[in-house]
Write an enzyme that holds these catalytic residues in place. Structure first.
Site, PDB file in Angstrom:
ATOM      1  N   GLU A  40       6.467  -3.574   4.137  1.00 41.76           N
ATOM      2  CA  GLU A  40       5.155  -2.183   4.315  1.00 41.76           C
ATOM      3  C   GLU A  40       3.769  -3.203   5.719  1.00 41.76           C
ATOM      4  O   GLU A  40       3.906  -4.433   4.627  1.00 41.76           O
ATOM      5  CB  GLU A  40       5.031  -1.113   3.572  1.00 41.76           C
ATOM      6  N   LYS A 106       4.941   7.095  10.137  1.00 41.60           N
ATOM      7  CA  LYS A 106       4.831   7.066   9.113  1.00 41.60           C
ATOM      8  C   LYS A 106       4.329   8.547   8.763  1.00 41.60           C
ATOM      9  O   LYS A 106       3.350   8.396   9.163  1.00 41.60           O
ATOM     10  CB  LYS A 106       4.091   6.454   7.173  1.00 41.60           C
ATOM     11  N   CYS A 140       7.087   3.547   2.272  1.00 43.78           N
ATOM     12  CA  CYS A 140       7.143   3.564   0.987  1.00 43.78           C
ATOM     13  C   CYS A 140       6.210   5.062   0.076  1.00 43.78           C
ATOM     14  O   CYS A 140       7.464   5.396  -0.047  1.00 43.78           O
ATOM     15  CB  CYS A 140       5.339   3.392   1.381  1.00 43.78           C
TER      16      CYS A 140
END
Length: 254
Positions: A40, A106, A140
């Site tokens: 990431e 995200k 994540c």
């Protein structure tokens, strides 16, 4: 499918240095692979100062990913900070060898670090078709939210790229196994190592778990490029034999 997991330190808010360092890692292995996975925010570290590192989709790092994909004849995947229409995104890019790109922004922003205050959340799940595989890439904190990851698309490979610190690494290990078992798919996590500007320590634990919860690659704690080969035929055979996904709940995300 043969996949290279790149686990490395990241220079803080320094895209030029990170591109150079990652290029050395990637060019250092001679094996041909189908996919290269980076952590990431691989160009900057997990920064809450996007204005210092943000790029456009025509920027240097995107062009660099396209160059790597072309030269290695492999897809490249990782997330970086992208600015678009005055908004900042923690955007994952899947760059095909021919230079075409698919993106995922995200969805679950890490409120503990204030990510939701400076980045705009995405809404849409991405399923990529590549070399006969259906791939679901996430970022994540998404790992903590199983509903969004639920395998309603019959995907084969679930990928998480992360900056997941040592203090919570036990949760990373547990949740990657859980996602693999509940979705009956290969699940791959690539994390960084080292210490960031905020003095958070990262021990990596990049790993690959199969559809039954067994390690294909055990959690790694050193810097390196780790190459695995995944077998779709065995996974499909197991899915057909243990057809747990047939009993999954139906739902609609809002």
């Amino acid at each position: 499918m043969k996949i290279a997991l790149v686990q490395t330190t990241l220079a803080w808010e320094n895209p030029t240095e990170n591109r150079s360092h990652l290029a050395q890692k990637i060019n250092g292995f001679l094996e041909e692979v189908d996919l290269i996975v980076l952590p990431e925010m691989f160009s900057s570290g997990f920064t809450m100062h996007p204005e210092l590192v943000a790029e456009s989709m025509a920027g240097d790092t995107v062009s660099w990913m396209q160059h790597i994909a072309h030269s290695k004849k492999s897809a490249v995947l990782g997330s970086l900070v992208i600015k678009e229409e005055q908004n900042y995104y923690n955007r994952l890019l899947f760059v095909f060898p021919d230079g075409n790109i698919q993106t995922y922004d995200k969805r679950h922003l890490f409120t503990l670090a204030g990510e939701d205050k400076v980045y705009k959340a995405g809404k849409d799940k991405l399923i990529i078709t590549y070399k006969g595989w259906k791939i679901c890439p996430l970022i994540c904190y998404d790992l903590r939210f199983p509903v969004f990851a639920r395998n309603v698309e019959n995907y084969d490979l679930l990928i998480y790229v992360a900056n997941w610190p040592k203090v919570r690494i036990n949760a990373w290990d547990i949740l990657l196994k859980a996602r693999a078992v509940e979705n009956q798919c290969y699940t791959l996590g690539v994390n960084r190592i080292g210490t960031d500007f905020n003095q958070l320590d990262y021990t990596g634990h990049s790993q690959v778990v199969d559809y039954l919860g067994n390690f294909v690659l055990e959690p790694q704690e050193t810097e390196g490029v780790f190459i695995v080969t995944l077998d779709a035929e065995k996974m499909v055979e197991t899915r057909n034999k243990l057809a747990f996904l047939n009993d999954k709940d139906t739902f609609t995300l809002t």
